[in-house]
Design a protein around this motif. Structure first.
Motif, PDB file in Angstrom:
ATOM      1  N   LYS A   1       0.953  -1.295   0.133  1.00  0.00           N
ATOM      2  CA  LYS A   1      -0.073   0.102   0.074  1.00  0.00           C
ATOM      3  C   LYS A   1       0.940   1.257  -0.085  1.00  0.00           C
ATOM      4  CE  LYS A   1      -4.495  -1.317   1.879  1.00  0.00           C
ATOM      5  NZ  LYS A   1      -5.269  -1.671   2.776  1.00  0.00           N
ATOM      6  N   GLY A   2       0.608   2.072  -0.862  1.00  0.00           N
ATOM      7  CA  GLY A   2       1.450   3.074  -0.944  1.00  0.00           C
ATOM      8  C   GLY A   2       3.032   3.139  -1.619  1.00  0.00           C
ATOM      9  N   GLY A   3       3.423   1.779  -1.769  1.00  0.00           N
ATOM     10  CA  GLY A   3       4.606   1.687  -2.065  1.00  0.00           C
ATOM     11  C   GLY A   3       4.895   1.022  -3.543  1.00  0.00           C
ATOM     12  N   ASP A   4       6.023   0.423  -3.697  1.00  0.00           N
ATOM     13  CA  ASP A   4       6.180  -0.075  -5.078  1.00  0.00           C
ATOM     14  C   ASP A   4       6.542  -1.235  -5.126  1.00  0.00           C
ATOM     15  OD1 ASP A   4       8.599   0.246  -3.873  1.00  0.00           O
ATOM     16  OD2 ASP A   4       9.479   1.532  -5.413  1.00  0.00           O
ATOM     17  N   THR A   5       6.573  -2.335  -4.171  1.00  0.00           N
ATOM     18  CA  THR A   5       6.902  -3.591  -4.130  1.00  0.00           C
ATOM     19  C   THR A   5       5.535  -4.244  -4.450  1.00  0.00           C
ATOM     20  OG1 THR A   5       8.300  -3.142  -2.255  1.00  0.00           O
ATOM     21  CG2 THR A   5       8.027  -5.487  -2.960  1.00  0.00           C
ATOM     22  N   VAL A   6       5.796  -5.469  -5.495  1.00  0.00           N
ATOM     23  CA  VAL A   6       4.860  -6.095  -6.218  1.00  0.00           C
ATOM     24  C   VAL A   6       4.603  -7.383  -5.216  1.00  0.00           C
ATOM     25  CG1 VAL A   6       3.951  -7.555  -7.913  1.00  0.00           C
ATOM     26  CG2 VAL A   6       5.185  -5.487  -8.488  1.00  0.00           C
ATOM     27  N   THR A   7       3.205  -7.340  -4.771  1.00  0.00           N
ATOM     28  CA  THR A   7       3.040  -8.572  -3.726  1.00  0.00           C
ATOM     29  C   THR A   7       2.224  -9.739  -4.402  1.00  0.00           C
ATOM     30  OG1 THR A   7       1.042  -7.480  -3.005  1.00  0.00           O
ATOM     31  CG2 THR A   7       3.298  -6.878  -1.887  1.00  0.00           C
ATOM     32  N   TYR A   8       1.635  -9.351  -5.619  1.00  0.00           N
ATOM     33  CA  TYR A   8       0.740 -10.553  -6.157  1.00  0.00           C
ATOM     34  C   TYR A   8       0.579 -10.031  -7.708  1.00  0.00           C
ATOM     35  CZ  TYR A   8      -3.298 -13.162  -7.380  1.00  0.00           C
ATOM     36  OH  TYR A   8      -4.420 -13.941  -7.921  1.00  0.00           O
TER      37      TYR A   8
ATOM     38  N   TYR B   1      -8.455  12.425 -11.602  1.00  0.00           N
ATOM     39  CA  TYR B   1      -7.110  11.824 -10.953  1.00  0.00           C
ATOM     40  C   TYR B   1      -6.330  12.132 -12.165  1.00  0.00           C
ATOM     41  CZ  TYR B   1      -4.097   8.710  -9.233  1.00  0.00           C
ATOM     42  OH  TYR B   1      -2.815   7.742  -8.983  1.00  0.00           O
ATOM     43  N   GLU B   2      -4.784  12.248 -11.726  1.00  0.00           N
ATOM     44  CA  GLU B   2      -3.871  11.850 -12.636  1.00  0.00           C
ATOM     45  C   GLU B   2      -2.604  11.220 -12.014  1.00  0.00           C
ATOM     46  OE1 GLU B   2      -3.276  13.044 -15.934  1.00  0.00           O
ATOM     47  OE2 GLU B   2      -5.238  13.877 -16.116  1.00  0.00           O
ATOM     48  N   PRO B   3      -2.353  10.193 -12.678  1.00  0.00           N
ATOM     49  CA  PRO B   3      -1.214   9.287 -11.991  1.00  0.00           C
ATOM     50  C   PRO B   3       0.373   9.921 -11.828  1.00  0.00           C
ATOM     51  CG  PRO B   3      -1.407   8.365 -14.112  1.00  0.00           C
ATOM     52  CD  PRO B   3      -2.459   9.741 -14.053  1.00  0.00           C
ATOM     53  N   VAL B   4       0.548  10.928 -11.171  1.00  0.00           N
ATOM     54  CA  VAL B   4       1.813  11.688 -11.008  1.00  0.00           C
ATOM     55  C   VAL B   4       2.608  10.887  -9.880  1.00  0.00           C
ATOM     56  CG1 VAL B   4       0.968  13.840 -12.339  1.00  0.00           C
ATOM     57  CG2 VAL B   4       0.465  13.365  -9.628  1.00  0.00           C
ATOM     58  N   ALA B   5       1.862  10.533  -8.941  1.00  0.00           N
ATOM     59  CA  ALA B   5       2.655  10.032  -7.914  1.00  0.00           C
ATOM     60  C   ALA B   5       2.461   8.539  -7.558  1.00  0.00           C
ATOM     61  CB  ALA B   5       2.812  10.844  -6.597  1.00  0.00           C
ATOM     62  N   LEU B   6       3.713   7.777  -7.464  1.00  0.00           N
ATOM     63  CA  LEU B   6       3.438   6.189  -7.283  1.00  0.00           C
ATOM     64  C   LEU B   6       2.697   6.221  -6.010  1.00  0.00           C
ATOM     65  CD1 LEU B   6       5.527   4.019  -8.723  1.00  0.00           C
ATOM     66  CD2 LEU B   6       5.073   3.149  -6.712  1.00  0.00           C
ATOM     67  N   SER B   7       2.729   7.181  -4.975  1.00  0.00           N
ATOM     68  CA  SER B   7       2.170   6.602  -3.813  1.00  0.00           C
ATOM     69  C   SER B   7       0.579   6.903  -3.612  1.00  0.00           C
ATOM     70  CB  SER B   7       2.539   7.706  -2.511  1.00  0.00           C
ATOM     71  OG  SER B   7       2.426   9.207  -3.032  1.00  0.00           O
ATOM     72  N   THR B   8       0.011   7.656  -4.724  1.00  0.00           N
ATOM     73  CA  THR B   8      -1.247   7.668  -4.816  1.00  0.00           C
ATOM     74  C   THR B   8      -2.002   6.427  -5.645  1.00  0.00           C
ATOM     75  OG1 THR B   8      -1.375   9.011  -6.798  1.00  0.00           O
ATOM     76  CG2 THR B   8      -1.579  10.247  -4.739  1.00  0.00           C
ATOM     77  N   MET B   9      -1.040   6.173  -6.758  1.00  0.00           N
ATOM     78  CA  MET B   9      -1.332   5.068  -7.525  1.00  0.00           C
ATOM     79  C   MET B   9      -1.629   3.729  -7.037  1.00  0.00           C
ATOM     80  SD  MET B   9       1.200   6.026 -10.678  1.00  0.00           S
ATOM     81  CE  MET B   9       1.086   4.582 -11.481  1.00  0.00           C
ATOM     82  N   THR B  10      -0.859   3.566  -5.808  1.00  0.00           N
ATOM     83  CA  THR B  10      -0.736   2.413  -5.076  1.00  0.00           C
ATOM     84  C   THR B  10      -1.655   2.271  -3.613  1.00  0.00           C
ATOM     85  OG1 THR B  10       1.330   2.467  -4.327  1.00  0.00           O
ATOM     86  CG2 THR B  10       1.124   1.289  -6.302  1.00  0.00           C
TER      87      THR B  10
END
Lengths: 307, 491
Positions: B190-197, B280-289
């Motif tokens: 959540k809010g990070g970039d590590t893929v869990t599944y 919404y625009e995907p400008v920051a990874l933290s909001t995207m995830t």
């Protein structure tokens, strides 16, 4: 031979010529009707008003959907400030059909084919019937006599079939031309079989249906009082409109008396191919009549009783 | 019993949607009323649909992406009923929809058990991608838009695991499909970039894009955008170009949409929809995830790709709750009011609908009718003797007494083998002649069979229906049409 722009124009010209020929005034050169004409063997093919003929509809599907839920003449376009010729012709034709439904009699052939005996009212002619509304509600002396004869036969038939004695039947069906003879011819052959067979299958005794010529709704009260049956069903032609001239109503009354009023009647209207199909209405009436026999009332009282 | 009155009846209906990501419940009140004038044979319809209670949106309790924790589901439902201040036994109709990845056979049985206590007598537990598509489109308003505008509206309900497409015209469903794309097929911290599944369908999308990403890897913003855009393209492709390319073909869980109509506008519902209709625009990874999945960025991609294709997106009335509202208030149909039923026979559940007659070519001859019926019925019956079968037909060749009488004889004759085994004859007829046909069947069978003959219900071969006990004083029966497809079986 003239070149016609369309079938409609040809139809108009030919109709006029046909009339002229009758009076011997038609120009001989125009006397032949060509193949593909809209008049064939004396049958006039009427212009179709069931589909939208608007040429500039913004949403054709919407107009079509609207036309599917009404018989009103919408979505047919116009020509200047007036309706288009084919729309107008169809209007005139439907009006004529409505007039015919009122003024023409149910044909003898039809009555014979459907084994319907005729009972007369005090209105001996169509003119009397239309001018004196009360006469159509009263049986003639001769009519009363004939009704009793038929009823007597019914009890005898019952004895032969079921080996039990009855003094009267439970349900008497009468068929009145009312304001549309066409409604009778169109619906009776389809409504009687499911109705009569359905009632008999449910163990209800039914008198032989009779035709009341120049009859109105309230004539059923006299029939009920004369016969002493439990229920009288009057299948009667409705006042025709431009939508249809063949719609029929079914009025029901439980043991009518001199004091019977309109609120005592139960009614199913709109019985024709485009409304409630007559065969389905017949099946529906079987259930309704059983309820009437159970609750021993019709009209508003029945609505209250079944609430 | 026959009643001519303007009385109305109110029914409480529940909708429960157990999806890959979320579990929801709505309780609503349906009003059934006679809309015909007093002197005409009544026409009963659902005149009002009022949502009484919307539950919280719960994460579906699902363990290691395979099995649903049925006890947890029961707890959620119990708590929501308590919050709503209602009792499970107040509920008379509705539907439980088990969707997306949760619609596996082993889950279905567990869920059925868990919900049986919280859903009334006439609630169906069902899963089926097409049914879900239809209910979502009804709940989102796409169906109502199509009725209002007389044009085809497609609804795409994009949830965690699937995108369900329902196409409507004139308020009726004309097509449905389902694509295996959704916001929760790739999961991240959540809010990070590590893929869990990474779910299997998402892996196909990755392969197609040539992106190498494994569980534990760190995903880049660009990678997530590309994945979302590809998924969005598949949604556009399925609507705009009905001949699917390779990837779409692989991910379609149903046949593709038919190509004999034009889609006027598209409505997006489901959890992802909230990001379609926002700025919404995907400008920051933290909001995207932020939810631990790619939902927000998928919503943005849908907005972008449909705009690029020149397709107008109409605004849904409901987004994340479209399916559950559809299930709660749009799953029940009302039969025509001229029906013939033996009341003690009802309710009947899971009636398999068979259509033995060719479309538009209804035979008239008794023996032809009987043969067509027995061919179909005996085959299905011998495969599974426990199935309750119903015969669906448009109507008699003509709505005349002779035709209906012959039809009744043919049906009875053709069903004779089956009736010897199971005494209930179920007929669902499209035309307004249920009563006449029922009465004829009663006569030809010499009153020896239990009979359910209902009219004016649209059903198709392969549908399963539940027929409830009569309402409105016995005039009509509620019918829920469902399609029980648990797996990729109907492609």
């Amino acid at each position: 031979m003239a070149n016609y722009q369309n079938d409609m124009e040809r139809m108009i010209v030919e109709s006029v010529l046909a009339e002229l020929r009758k009076s011997g005034a038609a120009p001989a050169a125009y006397g032949n009707t060509t193949a593909g004409s809209v008049i064939e063997d004396g049958v006039i093919n009427l212009p179709d008003v069931d589909h939208p003929t608007l040429t500039n509809a913004k949403n054709y599907a919407a107009v079509e959907a609207m036309k599917q839920v009404t018989t009103a003449r919408i979505g047919l376009g116009r020509c200047g400030t007036r309706q288009r010729t084919d729309t107008w012709l169809r209007f005139q034709a439907d009006h004529a059909a409505a007039m015919d439904a009122v003024f023409l009699d149910v044909s003898d052939d039809f009555l014979k084919k459907n084994n319907l005996e005729t009972i007369t009212t005090r209105a001996t002619t169509k003119d009397d019937f239309l001018r004196e509304p009360n006469w159509g509600t009263q049986l003639s002396e001769e009519g009363v006599k004939k009704l009793h004869e038929i009823c007597k036969q019914d009890t005898q038939i019952h004895e032969q079939r079921f080996h039990s004695t009855i003094t009267k039947v439970q349900v008497q069906i009468i068929i009145s031309d009312g304001l549309s003879s066409r409604a009778i011819e169109a619906n009776i052959p389809e409504i009687l079989p499911p109705l009569v067979q359905g009632l008999e299958a449910a163990g209800v005794t039914v008198g032989t249906p009779v035709f009341v010529k120049n009859g109105r709704v309230r004539v059923m009260d006299q029939v009920g009082m004369e016969l002493g049956c439990d229920v009288v069903l009057n299948l009667i032609g409705e006042r025709p409109g431009l939508g249809t001239a063949s719609s029929m109503s079914a009025y029901l009354i439980y043991r009518p008396t001199k004091d019977t009023v309109e609120a005592d009647r139960t009614l199913i209207s709109n019985i024709y191919a485009g409304g409630t199909p007559p065969v389905e209405a017949g099946a529906q009436l079987v259930d309704l009549i059983q309820d009437i026999l159970k609750y021993q009332c019709t009209g508003v009282k029945l609505n209250e009783a079944t609430k | 019993m026959f009643i001519i009155s303007s009385a109305e009846q109110k029914l409480i209906s529940v909708g429960i949607d157990i999806g890959t990501t979320t579990t929801q419940l709505v309780l609503s009140r349906l009003t059934v009323r006679n809309s015909a004038p007093a002197s005409v044979i009544p026409h009963m319809e659902i005149s009002e649909r009022e949502v009484l209670y919307r539950s919280n949106i719960h994460f579906t309790p699902i363990d290691d992406h395979l099995l649903i924790d049925a006890d947890e589901i029961a707890k959620i439902l119990e708590e929501e009923y308590r919050q709503a201040g209602m009792n499970p036994w107040d509920v008379e109709t509705g539907a439980v929809i088990i969707t997306g990845e949760t619609a596996k056979k082993e889950n279905a049985a567990n869920i059925l058990e868990a919900v049986s206590e919280y859903a009334g007598d006439f609630v169906v537990a069902t899963a089926g991608v097409n049914l879900e598509s239809i209910l979502a489109g009804r709940g989102s308003g796409a169906s109502a838009y199509s009725e209002e505008h007389h044009k085809a509206f497609a609804n795409i309900d994009i949830g965690g695991g699937t995108a369900n497409i329902g196409v409507f015209n004139g308020g009726r469903v004309i097509d449905a499909a389902c694509i295996n794309v959704g916001g929760h097929l790739v999961e991240l911290e959540k809010g990070g970039d590590t893929v869990t599944y990474i779910a299997e369908p998402a892996q196909r999308v990755l392969n197609d894009l040539g992106i190498e990403l494994m569980i534990g890897d760190k995903a880049t913003q660009k990678q997530l955008i590309r994945i979302a855009e590809r998924m969005a393209e598949l949604c556009v492709e399925s609507i705009v170009n009905r001949h699917p390319g390779e990837l779409l073909d692989e991910l379609l869980m149903t046949p593709a949409l038919k190509d004999d109509y034009e889609v006027y506008q598209v409505v997006i519902s489901g959890g992802v929809a909230d990001y379609v209709y926002s700025d919404y625009e995907p400008v920051a990874l933290s909001t995207m995830t932020q939810y631990g999945d790619i939902g927000p960025v998928l919503g943005w991609a849908i907005r972008k790709k449909f705009a690029e294709a020149g397709v107008t997106l109409a605004k849904p009335l409901e987004t994340i709750r479209a399916t559950v509202i559809g299930a709660g208030i749009h799953s029940m149909n009302i039969s025509g009011s001229t029906i013939h039923v033996n009341e003690q026979t009802l309710p009947l559940k899971n009636v398999q609908v068979l259509s033995p007659f060719p479309k538009d070519e209804m035979p008239r001859d008794i023996d032809v009718i009987a043969e067509m019926v027995s061919d179909t019925v005996d085959r299905i019956h011998s495969e599974d003797p426990d199935k309750i079968l119903g015969i669906a037909l448009e109507g008699p060749a003509e709505v005349t007494y002779n035709c209906i009488r012959d039809l009744a004889e043919g049906l009875y004759k053709g069903m004779r083998n089956y009736l010897r085994y199971r005494g209930v004859l179920i007929v669902i007829v499209g035309a307004d002649c249920g009563k006449a046909l029922g009465q004829c069947l009663d006569i030809v069978s010499d009153h020896h069979i239990e009979l359910v003959c209902v009219d004016q219900i649209d059903v198709d071969e392969g549908d399963y229906i539940d027929i409830g006990s009569p309402i409105m004083g016995g005039r009509v029966v509620p019918v829920v049409v469902k399609t029980l497809v648990f797996e990729k079986g109907n492609k």
